[in-house]
Write a protein that holds these residues in place. Structure first.
Motif, PDB file in Angstrom:
ATOM      1  N   LEU A 344      -2.552 -12.349   8.165  1.00 41.49           N
ATOM      2  CA  LEU A 344      -1.802 -12.719   6.965  1.00 41.49           C
ATOM      3  C   LEU A 344      -2.112 -11.778   5.802  1.00 41.49           C
ATOM      4  O   LEU A 344      -1.211 -11.340   5.084  1.00 41.49           O
ATOM      5  CB  LEU A 344      -2.132 -14.165   6.567  1.00 41.49           C
ATOM      6  N   SER A 345      -3.404 -11.467   5.632  1.00 44.45           N
ATOM      7  CA  SER A 345      -3.828 -10.586   4.543  1.00 44.45           C
ATOM      8  C   SER A 345      -3.267  -9.175   4.709  1.00 44.45           C
ATOM      9  O   SER A 345      -2.717  -8.586   3.762  1.00 44.45           O
ATOM     10  CB  SER A 345      -5.358 -10.558   4.489  1.00 44.45           C
ATOM     11  N   CYS A 346      -3.404  -8.635   5.909  1.00 45.83           N
ATOM     12  CA  CYS A 346      -2.927  -7.267   6.174  1.00 45.83           C
ATOM     13  C   CYS A 346      -1.402  -7.179   6.120  1.00 45.83           C
ATOM     14  O   CYS A 346      -0.837  -6.160   5.691  1.00 45.83           O
ATOM     15  CB  CYS A 346      -3.425  -6.781   7.524  1.00 45.83           C
ATOM     16  N   TYR A 347      -0.721  -8.240   6.555  1.00 42.80           N
ATOM     17  CA  TYR A 347       0.748  -8.254   6.548  1.00 42.80           C
ATOM     18  C   TYR A 347       1.273  -8.132   5.124  1.00 42.80           C
ATOM     19  O   TYR A 347       2.278  -7.452   4.869  1.00 42.80           O
ATOM     20  CB  TYR A 347       1.256  -9.537   7.203  1.00 42.80           C
ATOM     21  N   GLU A 348       0.583  -8.773   4.188  1.00 45.97           N
ATOM     22  CA  GLU A 348       0.971  -8.686   2.779  1.00 45.97           C
ATOM     23  C   GLU A 348       0.807  -7.257   2.264  1.00 45.97           C
ATOM     24  O   GLU A 348       1.689  -6.731   1.567  1.00 45.97           O
ATOM     25  CB  GLU A 348       0.114  -9.651   1.948  1.00 45.97           C
ATOM     26  N   LEU A 349      -0.309  -6.605   2.624  1.00 45.36           N
ATOM     27  CA  LEU A 349      -0.523  -5.211   2.214  1.00 45.36           C
ATOM     28  C   LEU A 349       0.493  -4.285   2.868  1.00 45.36           C
ATOM     29  O   LEU A 349       0.964  -3.325   2.254  1.00 45.36           O
ATOM     30  CB  LEU A 349      -1.941  -4.768   2.594  1.00 45.36           C
ATOM     31  N   TRP A 350       0.802  -4.555   4.108  1.00 46.35           N
ATOM     32  CA  TRP A 350       1.740  -3.731   4.894  1.00 46.35           C
ATOM     33  C   TRP A 350       3.124  -3.715   4.252  1.00 46.35           C
ATOM     34  O   TRP A 350       3.873  -2.755   4.390  1.00 46.35           O
ATOM     35  CB  TRP A 350       1.790  -4.290   6.311  1.00 46.35           C
ATOM     36  N   ASN A 351       3.473  -4.830   3.563  1.00 46.82           N
ATOM     37  CA  ASN A 351       4.767  -4.949   2.896  1.00 46.82           C
ATOM     38  C   ASN A 351       4.687  -4.622   1.407  1.00 46.82           C
ATOM     39  O   ASN A 351       5.662  -4.807   0.679  1.00 46.82           O
ATOM     40  CB  ASN A 351       5.313  -6.379   3.060  1.00 46.82           C
ATOM     41  N   HIS A 352       3.521  -4.151   0.949  1.00 45.54           N
ATOM     42  CA  HIS A 352       3.287  -3.925  -0.476  1.00 45.54           C
ATOM     43  C   HIS A 352       4.050  -2.698  -0.979  1.00 45.54           C
ATOM     44  O   HIS A 352       4.149  -1.692  -0.283  1.00 45.54           O
ATOM     45  CB  HIS A 352       1.788  -3.721  -0.728  1.00 45.54           C
ATOM     46  N   ARG A 353       4.601  -2.818  -2.189  1.00 42.41           N
ATOM     47  CA  ARG A 353       5.314  -1.693  -2.798  1.00 42.41           C
ATOM     48  C   ARG A 353       4.680  -1.356  -4.137  1.00 42.41           C
ATOM     49  O   ARG A 353       4.389  -2.243  -4.944  1.00 42.41           O
ATOM     50  CB  ARG A 353       6.800  -2.021  -2.974  1.00 42.41           C
ATOM     51  N   ILE A 354       4.463  -0.065  -4.404  1.00 46.25           N
ATOM     52  CA  ILE A 354       3.864   0.413  -5.658  1.00 46.25           C
ATOM     53  C   ILE A 354       4.951   1.091  -6.479  1.00 46.25           C
ATOM     54  O   ILE A 354       5.746   1.886  -5.951  1.00 46.25           O
ATOM     55  CB  ILE A 354       2.717   1.403  -5.372  1.00 46.25           C
ATOM     56  N   SER A 355       4.995   0.794  -7.760  1.00 39.78           N
ATOM     57  CA  SER A 355       6.043   1.356  -8.615  1.00 39.78           C
ATOM     58  C   SER A 355       5.885   2.875  -8.725  1.00 39.78           C
ATOM     59  O   SER A 355       4.779   3.420  -8.658  1.00 39.78           O
ATOM     60  CB  SER A 355       5.991   0.724 -10.001  1.00 39.78           C
ATOM     61  N   THR A 356       7.014   3.552  -8.927  1.00 42.00           N
ATOM     62  CA  THR A 356       7.024   5.007  -9.048  1.00 42.00           C
ATOM     63  C   THR A 356       6.213   5.461 -10.263  1.00 42.00           C
ATOM     64  O   THR A 356       5.517   6.489 -10.221  1.00 42.00           O
ATOM     65  CB  THR A 356       8.469   5.516  -9.137  1.00 42.00           C
ATOM     66  N   ALA A 357       6.289   4.684 -11.363  1.00 39.72           N
ATOM     67  CA  ALA A 357       5.547   5.048 -12.577  1.00 39.72           C
ATOM     68  C   ALA A 357       4.046   5.063 -12.311  1.00 39.72           C
ATOM     69  O   ALA A 357       3.342   6.013 -12.702  1.00 39.72           O
ATOM     70  CB  ALA A 357       5.878   4.058 -13.695  1.00 39.72           C
ATOM     71  N   LYS A 358       3.544   4.033 -11.622  1.00 40.97           N
ATOM     72  CA  LYS A 358       2.114   3.969 -11.321  1.00 40.97           C
ATOM     73  C   LYS A 358       1.694   5.104 -10.394  1.00 40.97           C
ATOM     74  O   LYS A 358       0.619   5.696 -10.546  1.00 40.97           O
ATOM     75  CB  LYS A 358       1.772   2.622 -10.689  1.00 40.97           C
ATOM     76  N   LEU A 359       2.541   5.408  -9.423  1.00 42.91           N
ATOM     77  CA  LEU A 359       2.217   6.477  -8.478  1.00 42.91           C
ATOM     78  C   LEU A 359       2.121   7.829  -9.182  1.00 42.91           C
ATOM     79  O   LEU A 359       1.230   8.629  -8.893  1.00 42.91           O
ATOM     80  CB  LEU A 359       3.271   6.538  -7.360  1.00 42.91           C
ATOM     81  N   ASN A 360       3.007   8.091 -10.116  1.00 48.06           N
ATOM     82  CA  ASN A 360       2.987   9.383 -10.794  1.00 48.06           C
ATOM     83  C   ASN A 360       1.866   9.493 -11.818  1.00 48.06           C
ATOM     84  O   ASN A 360       1.329  10.577 -12.045  1.00 48.06           O
ATOM     85  CB  ASN A 360       4.351   9.668 -11.421  1.00 48.06           C
ATOM     86  N   GLN A 361       1.494   8.363 -12.422  1.00 47.76           N
ATOM     87  CA  GLN A 361       0.294   8.353 -13.270  1.00 47.76           C
ATOM     88  C   GLN A 361      -0.937   8.677 -12.434  1.00 47.76           C
ATOM     89  O   GLN A 361      -1.814   9.445 -12.838  1.00 47.76           O
ATOM     90  CB  GLN A 361       0.131   6.982 -13.926  1.00 47.76           C
ATOM     91  N   TRP A 362      -0.964   8.068 -11.232  1.00 51.40           N
ATOM     92  CA  TRP A 362      -2.088   8.309 -10.314  1.00 51.40           C
ATOM     93  C   TRP A 362      -2.105   9.772  -9.869  1.00 51.40           C
ATOM     94  O   TRP A 362      -3.167  10.408  -9.843  1.00 51.40           O
ATOM     95  CB  TRP A 362      -1.950   7.376  -9.104  1.00 51.40           C
ATOM     96  N   LEU A 363      -0.939  10.325  -9.536  1.00 48.22           N
ATOM     97  CA  LEU A 363      -0.846  11.714  -9.074  1.00 48.22           C
ATOM     98  C   LEU A 363      -1.305  12.674 -10.178  1.00 48.22           C
ATOM     99  O   LEU A 363      -2.021  13.648  -9.906  1.00 48.22           O
ATOM    100  CB  LEU A 363       0.588  12.028  -8.650  1.00 48.22           C
ATOM    101  N   GLU A 364      -0.927  12.391 -11.414  1.00 55.19           N
ATOM    102  CA  GLU A 364      -1.339  13.227 -12.537  1.00 55.19           C
ATOM    103  C   GLU A 364      -2.862  13.234 -12.684  1.00 55.19           C
ATOM    104  O   GLU A 364      -3.481  14.290 -12.912  1.00 55.19           O
ATOM    105  CB  GLU A 364      -0.687  12.699 -13.819  1.00 55.19           C
ATOM    106  N   HIS A 365      -3.453  12.056 -12.522  1.00 54.77           N
ATOM    107  CA  HIS A 365      -4.912  11.935 -12.598  1.00 54.77           C
ATOM    108  C   HIS A 365      -5.590  12.715 -11.461  1.00 54.77           C
ATOM    109  O   HIS A 365      -6.573  13.438 -11.684  1.00 54.77           O
ATOM    110  CB  HIS A 365      -5.298  10.454 -12.530  1.00 54.77           C
ATOM    111  N   ILE A 366      -5.060  12.593 -10.253  1.00 54.09           N
ATOM    112  CA  ILE A 366      -5.605  13.296  -9.082  1.00 54.09           C
ATOM    113  C   ILE A 366      -5.536  14.812  -9.281  1.00 54.09           C
ATOM    114  O   ILE A 366      -6.507  15.542  -9.031  1.00 54.09           O
ATOM    115  CB  ILE A 366      -4.842  12.879  -7.793  1.00 54.09           C
ATOM    116  N   LEU A 367      -4.401  15.289  -9.741  1.00 47.66           N
ATOM    117  CA  LEU A 367      -4.219  16.737  -9.915  1.00 47.66           C
ATOM    118  C   LEU A 367      -5.137  17.293 -11.000  1.00 47.66           C
ATOM    119  O   LEU A 367      -5.579  18.450 -10.911  1.00 47.66           O
ATOM    120  CB  LEU A 367      -2.760  17.039 -10.255  1.00 47.66           C
ATOM    121  N   ALA A 368      -5.426  16.460 -12.005  1.00 45.92           N
ATOM    122  CA  ALA A 368      -6.317  16.921 -13.073  1.00 45.92           C
ATOM    123  C   ALA A 368      -7.751  17.064 -12.586  1.00 45.92           C
ATOM    124  O   ALA A 368      -8.484  17.962 -13.019  1.00 45.92           O
ATOM    125  CB  ALA A 368      -6.258  15.941 -14.252  1.00 45.92           C
ATOM    126  N   HIS A 369      -8.159  16.203 -11.671  1.00 48.17           N
ATOM    127  CA  HIS A 369      -9.542  16.206 -11.195  1.00 48.17           C
ATOM    128  C   HIS A 369      -9.744  17.023  -9.908  1.00 48.17           C
ATOM    129  O   HIS A 369     -10.821  17.547  -9.663  1.00 48.17           O
ATOM    130  CB  HIS A 369     -10.017  14.767 -10.952  1.00 48.17           C
TER     131      HIS A 369
END
Length: 442
Positions: A344-369
């Motif tokens: 049940l726990s993994c099924y919820e993660l498997w269907n999880h969606r992350i917003s594009t804004a959060k992903l690009n904020q994360w990508l910017e942080h990764i590229l900086a470091h």
């Protein structure tokens, strides 16, 4: 209505079952006794709903033999059925076994349709006429393999069905498909029965009892599941017999269509190369993988076993870090609910969606470091990121040189994604795409 297909071995029950449900689900072979468990599938015939039950061939067996346990499964099918399709082989004509089991079917007081199978030519007419002697009414001459007489069988069945077909379920009501896989004799069928709370499929000390993939609906904590028991998977080099090849093919299909796959490992034998091969296949298919270590109660050096298991998983399955591992005993029913909780726990993660804004904020942080390394003196630019799909979570990264992103850097991005967005134990996919060059045609 439930329709059970009954008869002695090798009269064509599984062939008819496949034709009625409209899919090649049951394994069919000339070898007698291929079918062992009873298999239930819902299907519609011209808009009317039925549940068809494929059964093992009726044999006179007593005691604790495999044949007697197969016979017990068929007896349950007869007891649960509303209609019995009693099959004989018209080519061979009536046999003492047919007569013996026909008398037992008469005692059940169920509605019986007598089928004389393999009636595709004139030579089978005498055998079909002999079936009158069974006292089960007029035999219907059919050929399950070629489709002769199936239309008449549909007409006979329709008089017992409801006029209105069942309404289709919404996607939200669809069950979680949970397949139990592993090497032969790992305890798959024992776990299957323990979760259902009944002896639904055959178990025993013999290796390779299960042949067909058996699916049964089940509910846990308000969530509908479909549990799927499968045949054991040995190394390809050891699979030589046709029936075993078909069984393994059924197991691979079950993995392909499952949401969650529980890989059973015998703790006494430990995690072997074949277990890791199966695990790799499950992850490559994008399915949720749960490792179930069976017979845990038989292990004395538990801490040492855990350390060795963790080391093997880190080395061999780095792409699913945080993989859920359940130490359990199928025979004693210990920790089996934990498997469903993890599902049940993994099924919820498997269907999880992350917003594009959060992903690009994360990508910017990764590229900086930690920016991508230079390739042939030129820097790789990762411009944009979005989640393309779920099940499993798949992310698209747009770059100027997508084909040149090193594998090590791709692995770093996946591990960082998993850690920062808390996605342990499920497969993640990263796809690199190139942006359009506005000067390409100038």
């Amino acid at each position: 209505p439930k329709v059970a297909i009954i008869g002695r071995p090798n009269v064509g029950k599984s062939t008819l079952f496949n034709r009625l449900v409209g899919k090649r689900l049951a394994i069919v072979d000339d070898t007698p006794g291929v079918t062992r468990d009873r298999r239930e599938v819902d299907a519609a015939l011209s808009g009317k709903q039925f549940t068809f039950i494929d059964t093992a061939g009726l044999e006179s067996s007593k005691g604790s033999t495999l044949e007697s346990r197969m016979r017990a499964q068929t007896d349950v099918a007869i007891e649960q059925a509303d209609i019995i399709l009693f099959m004989i082989d018209a080519r061979e004509g009536l046999t003492p076994l047919d007569e013996h089991f026909a008398s037992e079917v008469r005692k059940s007081k169920k509605q019986v349709i007598l089928l004389a199978n393999k009636s595709e030519n004139q030579a089978s007419i005498p055998g079909a006429l002999e079936a009158y002697a069974l006292g089960l009414g007029e035999p219907l001459a059919i050929s399950a393999e070629h489709g002769n007489g199936i239309g008449e069988l549909h007409t006979l069945l329709h008089q017992y069905a409801d006029d209105e077909p069942e309404e289709e379920e919404d996607d939200a009501d669809q069950p979680i498909q949970l397949a139990i896989v592993g090497r032969p004799n790992a305890g798959k069928s024992t776990l299957f029965n323990a979760l259902l709370g009944e002896d639904r499929v055959l178990t025993g000390p013999e290796a390779g009892i299960t042949r067909d993939a058996i699916a049964v609906p089940f509910e846990y904590k308000g969530q509908n599941f479909k549990l799927i028991d499968t045949a054991g998977m040995r190394r390809k080099a050891r699979v030589t017999q046709k029936v075993e090849k078909l069984s393994v093919g059924n197991t691979n299909t079950a993995i392909q269509y499952a949401h969650v796959v529980v890989l059973m490992v015998d703790a006494i034998e430990g995690l072997e190369k074949q277990d890791l091969t199966i695990a790799q296949h499950i992850v490559e298919e994008g399915r949720i993988l749960i490792l179930a270590i069976n017979k845990w109660d038989a292990i004395k050096e538990k801490a040492e076993f855990r350390d060795m298991l963790e080391y093997r998983l880190d080395i061999s399955l780095p792409q699913v870090k945080g993989l859920p591992v359940v130490m359990m005993s199928a025979l004693k029913g210990k920790n089996i609910e934990k498997i469903l909780d993890e599902a049940l726990s993994c099924y919820e993660l498997w269907n999880h969606r992350i917003s594009t804004a959060k992903l690009n904020q994360w990508l910017e942080h990764i590229l900086a470091h930690h920016p991508p390394p230079l390739v042939k003196g030129r820097r790789i630019k990762l411009r944009y990121m979005t989640q393309a799909k779920t099940r499993p979570p798949t992310f698209a990264v747009f770059a100027n040189k997508p084909q040149d992103v090193p594998a090590a850097y791709q692995k770093y991005l996946v591990n960082s994604l998993r850690k920062d967005f808390e996605l342990p134990g499920i497969p993640l996919r990263l796809v690199f795409r190139g942006g359009k060059n506005p000067y390409a045609t100038k």
